[in-house]
Design an enzyme around this catalytic site. Structure first.
Site, short mmCIF file in Angstrom:
data_model
loop_
_atom_site.label_atom_id
_atom_site.label_comp_id
_atom_site.label_asym_id
_atom_site.label_seq_id
_atom_site.Cartn_x
_atom_site.Cartn_y
_atom_site.Cartn_z
N TYR A 202 -0.56 -13.73 3.19
CA TYR A 202 -1.09 -12.40 3.45
C TYR A 202 -2.33 -12.47 4.34
O TYR A 202 -2.50 -11.66 5.25
CB TYR A 202 -1.42 -11.68 2.14
CG TYR A 202 -1.96 -10.28 2.34
CD1 TYR A 202 -1.23 -9.32 3.05
CD2 TYR A 202 -3.19 -9.90 1.83
CE1 TYR A 202 -1.70 -8.04 3.24
CE2 TYR A 202 -3.68 -8.61 2.01
CZ TYR A 202 -2.93 -7.69 2.71
OH TYR A 202 -3.43 -6.41 2.89
N ARG A 209 -2.74 -9.72 12.64
CA ARG A 209 -2.82 -8.28 12.92
C ARG A 209 -4.15 -7.96 13.60
O ARG A 209 -4.19 -7.19 14.59
CB ARG A 209 -2.67 -7.48 11.64
CG ARG A 209 -2.94 -5.99 11.82
CD ARG A 209 -2.55 -5.14 10.63
NE ARG A 209 -3.16 -5.54 9.38
CZ ARG A 209 -2.94 -4.92 8.21
NH1 ARG A 209 -2.10 -3.90 8.15
NH2 ARG A 209 -3.54 -5.34 7.11
N TYR A 264 -13.59 -4.45 3.23
CA TYR A 264 -13.64 -5.36 2.09
C TYR A 264 -14.59 -6.53 2.35
O TYR A 264 -14.71 -7.01 3.49
CB TYR A 264 -12.25 -5.95 1.82
CG TYR A 264 -11.28 -5.05 1.09
CD1 TYR A 264 -11.68 -3.86 0.48
CD2 TYR A 264 -9.93 -5.38 1.01
CE1 TYR A 264 -10.78 -3.06 -0.19
CE2 TYR A 264 -9.02 -4.59 0.34
CZ TYR A 264 -9.45 -3.42 -0.25
OH TYR A 264 -8.55 -2.61 -0.91
N ARG A 287 -6.51 4.40 4.76
CA ARG A 287 -5.88 4.81 3.50
C ARG A 287 -4.82 5.88 3.74
O ARG A 287 -3.84 5.97 3.01
CB ARG A 287 -6.94 5.33 2.53
CG ARG A 287 -7.93 4.27 2.08
CD ARG A 287 -7.24 3.15 1.33
NE ARG A 287 -8.18 2.12 0.88
CZ ARG A 287 -7.81 0.98 0.33
NH1 ARG A 287 -6.52 0.70 0.18
NH2 ARG A 287 -8.71 0.10 -0.06
N GLU A 396 2.76 -0.76 -6.16
CA GLU A 396 2.20 -0.16 -4.95
C GLU A 396 3.06 1.04 -4.57
O GLU A 396 4.30 0.96 -4.63
CB GLU A 396 2.14 -1.17 -3.81
CG GLU A 396 1.48 -0.63 -2.55
CD GLU A 396 1.10 -1.73 -1.56
OE1 GLU A 396 1.27 -1.50 -0.35
OE2 GLU A 396 0.65 -2.80 -2.00
#
Length: 406
Positions: A202, A209, A264, A287, A396
């Site tokens: 991840y 990305r 984060y 979000r 999720e």
């Protein structure tokens, strides 16, 4: 390349999400065909043309790479027979559907498009995609963008992002115009290496990305997105990108209950970065993202889990995490919160356009489904099994809801 011009007048960009599950007990080889038969029946009932189907995502149970490739081939051949004149964007994702089924299908269908809308089927290096074009605006819907069959997650993700950039660039768009993105990552939690040099799939994806977005020079925030595990398949990317008209506006939305993922701290990021000087890259997504046209629009809700601030809550409690996630989504899409983010929203549609739920343990799906369906009512819903991006997350949820501005 093919073009179709459907013929009723309304807002040209509105979409419906349709979900199909085969009957329990249907032989595995026949389940994808049953889903396609049900799709054709639904189109007839709606009075909708097959050419108005712009995206199909099949979710399949696969025992390994060879089984996955066999299932892909069978579904692709079945799709050509079922919808011979239609070439929608297509993903086949190895995430097992609920209650032991082998296959499930989610279809995205245009809702009564106007005569002014062109629906153009295109292909870029083996990837079919859809271009919607009308009134000076355009939208690209691309799916099944893979990074090939060899290499690690970093290699495959890099290749997939390059192909996506090629599709978008051909249509005069870029990653700045992507409003919704899905990232399916094989063995998302797996790690390799020892000591200081441990890398997690991840985190490798997050680094790739970030590099792709930095090269593109993003404007107006990041896309709404989901980064989720799958059993095999390497890496699969899907994008919806929109641009080209002054009547269109995109607004990134924060959640008052959660930190923005791209803010984060390194404490919640796992492993060694790909580029030591750059450091570990945070998950770059919003979000939610609101896409506004005229007096309405769509709020795309990113994959959302039981995270308060940046920390997991209700650890080990699947029902608690599901309820916490639902509350977080409800707060996110409150009109007051959307207005605070800069979207001139007056109200939400009565129901979500769709809800897709990823559950880490297949045996938890019935309990999760009961809570989700009680919360989101009659919204089209699918439940699949997948690893979430943190080891202690069990659920999720993502979706979309229509918004009104007048």
């Amino acid at each position: 390349m093919s073009k179709r011009r459907p013929g009723r007048a309304t807002e040209v960009w509105e979409k419906d999400f349709l979900c199909f599950l085969p009957a329990r007990g249907t032989p595995g080889r026949e389940q994808s065909q049953e889903c396609l038969i049900d799709l054709r029946a639904a189109l007839r009932q709606r009075g909708t043309r097959a050419g108005d189907v712009v995206k199909l995502t099949f979710f399949v149970r696969a025992s390994g790479p060879a089984d996955y490739l066999r299932r892909k081939q069978a579904i692709t051949e079945g799709l050509r027979a079922a919808l011979p004149k239609s070439r929608p964007a297509l993903s086949i994702v190895p995430q097992p559907p609920e209650r032991g089924r082998e296959t499930a299908l989610e279809a995205v269908v245009l809702r009564r498009p106007s005569r002014s809308l062109e629906i153009v089927s295109k292909n870029f290096r083996g990837v079919p995609y859809i271009l919607l074009r009308a009134q000076g605006g355009r939208e690209v819907i691309a799916a099944g963008i893979s990074g090939g069959r060899s290499g690690d997650v970093g290699v495959r993700a890099s290749s997939a992002f390059a192909r996506a950039a090629g599709i978008l660039g051909r249509e005069g768009l870029g990653f700045s115009d992507v409003v919704r993105q899905w990232n399916f990552i094989e063995d998302i939690l797996s790690r390799c290496g020892k000591g200081r040099w441990v890398r997690q799939n991840y985190q490798i994806f997050n680094d790739i990305r970030a590099f792709a977005y930095d090269r593109a020079g993003l404007r107006a925030g990041f896309p709404a997105a989901t980064g989720i595990g799958m059993d095999t398949g390497g890496f699969i990317l899907e994008v919806i990108a929109a641009g080209g008209t002054a009547a269109e506006k995109t607004v990134p939305v924060s959640n008052p209950l959660q930190a923005d993922a791209y803010r984060y701290s390194p404490d919640v990021l796992v492993g060694t970065p790909l580029a030591l000087r750059a450091g570990k890259q945070t998950p770059r997504f919003e979000r939610a993202k609101v896409v506004l046209r005229r007096d309405s629009g769509t709020c795309y809700v990113s994959g959302t889990a039981a995270i308060a601030g940046q920390d997991v809550v209700c650890q080990g409690d699947v029902a608690g995490q599901t309820r916490a996630t639902v509350r977080t989504i409800e707060r996110l899409v409150e009109p007051a919160n959307l207005r605070l983010s800069g979207a001139p929203v007056s109200a939400l549609a009565p129901r979500f356009s769709y809800v897709r739920t990823y559950v880490k343990r297949e045996g938890d799906i019935p309990e999760v489904a009961r809570i989700v369906r009680a919360s989101f009512g009659s919204a089209p819903a699918l439940f699949v099994t997948a690893d979430i991006c943190r080891a202690d997350l069990l659920v999720e949820i993502e979706g979309a809801v229509e918004v009104l501005t007048k």
